[in-house]
Scaffold this active site. Sequence first.
Site, PDB file in Angstrom:
ATOM      1  N   SER A  94     -26.116  29.958 -25.610  1.00 30.45           N
ATOM      2  CA  SER A  94     -24.907  29.298 -26.107  1.00 30.45           C
ATOM      3  C   SER A  94     -24.339  28.270 -25.143  1.00 30.45           C
ATOM      4  O   SER A  94     -23.472  27.484 -25.508  1.00 30.45           O
ATOM      5  CB  SER A  94     -23.822  30.349 -26.382  1.00 30.45           C
ATOM      6  OG  SER A  94     -23.376  30.921 -25.164  1.00 30.45           O
ATOM      7  N   GLY A  95     -24.824  28.271 -23.889  1.00 27.34           N
ATOM      8  CA  GLY A  95     -24.276  27.372 -22.883  1.00 27.34           C
ATOM      9  C   GLY A  95     -23.118  27.951 -22.108  1.00 27.34           C
ATOM     10  O   GLY A  95     -22.656  27.365 -21.135  1.00 27.34           O
ATOM     11  N   GLY A  96     -22.652  29.133 -22.517  1.00 24.59           N
ATOM     12  CA  GLY A  96     -21.485  29.719 -21.867  1.00 24.59           C
ATOM     13  C   GLY A  96     -21.703  29.990 -20.390  1.00 24.59           C
ATOM     14  O   GLY A  96     -20.838  29.698 -19.560  1.00 24.59           O
ATOM     15  N   PHE A  97     -22.872  30.524 -20.037  1.00 19.96           N
ATOM     16  CA  PHE A  97     -23.119  30.853 -18.635  1.00 19.96           C
ATOM     17  C   PHE A  97     -23.111  29.597 -17.764  1.00 19.96           C
ATOM     18  O   PHE A  97     -22.564  29.586 -16.662  1.00 19.96           O
ATOM     19  CB  PHE A  97     -24.448  31.583 -18.478  1.00 19.96           C
ATOM     20  CG  PHE A  97     -24.775  31.940 -17.055  1.00 19.96           C
ATOM     21  CD1 PHE A  97     -24.148  33.008 -16.438  1.00 19.96           C
ATOM     22  CD2 PHE A  97     -25.687  31.198 -16.326  1.00 19.96           C
ATOM     23  CE1 PHE A  97     -24.425  33.342 -15.113  1.00 19.96           C
ATOM     24  CE2 PHE A  97     -25.971  31.516 -15.007  1.00 19.96           C
ATOM     25  CZ  PHE A  97     -25.338  32.592 -14.401  1.00 19.96           C
ATOM     26  N   ASP A 147     -19.926  33.548 -25.493  1.00 19.18           N
ATOM     27  CA  ASP A 147     -19.330  34.734 -24.885  1.00 19.18           C
ATOM     28  C   ASP A 147     -18.674  34.368 -23.557  1.00 19.18           C
ATOM     29  O   ASP A 147     -18.837  33.252 -23.064  1.00 19.18           O
ATOM     30  CB  ASP A 147     -20.391  35.813 -24.657  1.00 19.18           C
ATOM     31  CG  ASP A 147     -21.444  35.377 -23.639  1.00 19.18           C
ATOM     32  OD1 ASP A 147     -21.842  34.193 -23.666  1.00 19.18           O
ATOM     33  OD2 ASP A 147     -21.874  36.204 -22.827  1.00 19.18           O
ATOM     34  N   GLN A 189     -21.188  42.540 -23.090  1.00 27.49           N
ATOM     35  CA  GLN A 189     -20.680  42.321 -21.746  1.00 27.49           C
ATOM     36  C   GLN A 189     -20.094  43.635 -21.214  1.00 27.49           C
ATOM     37  O   GLN A 189     -20.269  44.676 -21.819  1.00 27.49           O
ATOM     38  CB  GLN A 189     -19.655  41.194 -21.744  1.00 27.49           C
ATOM     39  CG  GLN A 189     -20.230  39.808 -22.010  1.00 27.49           C
ATOM     40  CD  GLN A 189     -21.115  39.306 -20.867  1.00 27.49           C
ATOM     41  OE1 GLN A 189     -21.132  39.853 -19.761  1.00 27.49           O
ATOM     42  NE2 GLN A 189     -21.882  38.259 -21.150  1.00 27.49           N
ATOM     43  N   GLY A 216     -24.356  39.370 -18.552  1.00 22.30           N
ATOM     44  CA  GLY A 216     -23.558  39.723 -17.390  1.00 22.30           C
ATOM     45  C   GLY A 216     -24.297  40.479 -16.310  1.00 22.30           C
ATOM     46  O   GLY A 216     -23.671  41.107 -15.458  1.00 22.30           O
ATOM     47  N   CYS A 304     -57.272  36.962 -11.063  1.00 23.95           N
ATOM     48  CA  CYS A 304     -56.698  36.148 -12.154  1.00 23.95           C
ATOM     49  C   CYS A 304     -57.780  35.273 -12.770  1.00 23.95           C
ATOM     50  O   CYS A 304     -58.600  34.681 -12.059  1.00 23.95           O
ATOM     51  CB  CYS A 304     -55.557  35.290 -11.607  1.00 23.95           C
ATOM     52  SG  CYS A 304     -54.770  34.249 -12.854  1.00 23.95           S
ATOM     53  N   CYS A 309     -56.907  29.403 -11.139  1.00 24.30           N
ATOM     54  CA  CYS A 309     -57.706  30.260 -10.264  1.00 24.30           C
ATOM     55  C   CYS A 309     -59.203  30.063 -10.472  1.00 24.30           C
ATOM     56  O   CYS A 309     -60.001  30.320  -9.567  1.00 24.30           O
ATOM     57  CB  CYS A 309     -57.323  31.722 -10.473  1.00 24.30           C
ATOM     58  SG  CYS A 309     -55.659  32.093  -9.850  1.00 24.30           S
TER      59      CYS A 309
END
Length: 371
Positions: A94-97, A147, A189, A216, A304, A309
Amino acid sequence: MSFDYTVNQECPETKARVGEFTTPHGRIKTPIFMPVGTKATVKTMSPEELKEVGSEIILSNTYHLYLRPGHELIEEAGGLHQFMNWDRPILTDSGGFQVYSLSDSNEITEEGVTFQSHLDGSKHFIDPEKAIGIQNSLGADIIMAFDECAPYPAEKEYVEKAVARTTRWLERSIEAHARDDQALFGIMQGGMHRDLREKSAEEITEFNLPGYAIGGLSVGESTEKMLEVLDYAPELLPEDKPRYLMGVGTPIDLFEGIMRGVDMFDCVFPTRVARNGAVFTSGGRITVRNATYKKDFTPLDHECDCYVCNNYSRAYIRHLIKRNEILGLRLTTYHNLHFMLDIIHNIREAIKEGCFLEYREQFYNQYGVEK
């Protein structure tokens, strides 16, 4: 569009499980790790290379795409899938963080968040309605509610208010959501407080959404604190919906989260450390740019089978990085993402075969993890 989630198998000794989640751009096998394509690209990787390493879904960032090039332009291009030439599922946060973490001067009110762009200092305002509107324009398969992510540490009173606001903003996000071909996930949260986590989970699950996230965490707390929350948080969310742990994703995080019931992960860590010359190997993490690898003509990881590799040595990759050649960073990124997605594939197979704990033990012993 029906966003069905099916749990196909569970590990009886742990809370680990294997499932599938249906989206308009294909079915996602869980557990899953999502490479982060913040600005509509996973740094240094082409879409074709992402498919080669096994990416089923990638994540892009609402905040960054809103600032540049703008969600209107992406919508005009036919949406994010068309814009970046990716025909598999996409999740947008959402971009909130980012609003909280990248801006030193933001103002959070009941209406939304006023913040300064980290690019040019210009003022912007995002509320739940705008965050969802932007994501509707971008057109990702999975979108996130707006949020409030409380910082760590924070007073419990503040975290409690953030939980209540997150619930109110979720309701507004749901009302603003205008597309039935996008799955809207709610976010739990509550910081490090079990009672607040329980309260948040109880409130957000009342809306019966296609999936839920644990937010969170990985915001400055210790690994021990994070795992204390994960010991109970996933089980607070519905069994028949995917559980997404936001912003967490080292190789060890995958094992620890999955055994506690997490289905989805994303993190910039594998690609970020790759650009600093650090790579994951079956014997632990190494920094290939170090002088000790100057004459090491062996692969990054003997066990790997990825393109890197099979074709290049530690000495060559070190040379590229030391000379600031872009190819060096492309090769370390390719390898790290292959490594992460190979772990996820192996974990899914181990759960199906009933040997998840044995595989975890084997991996930890080789990787050098103290248990």
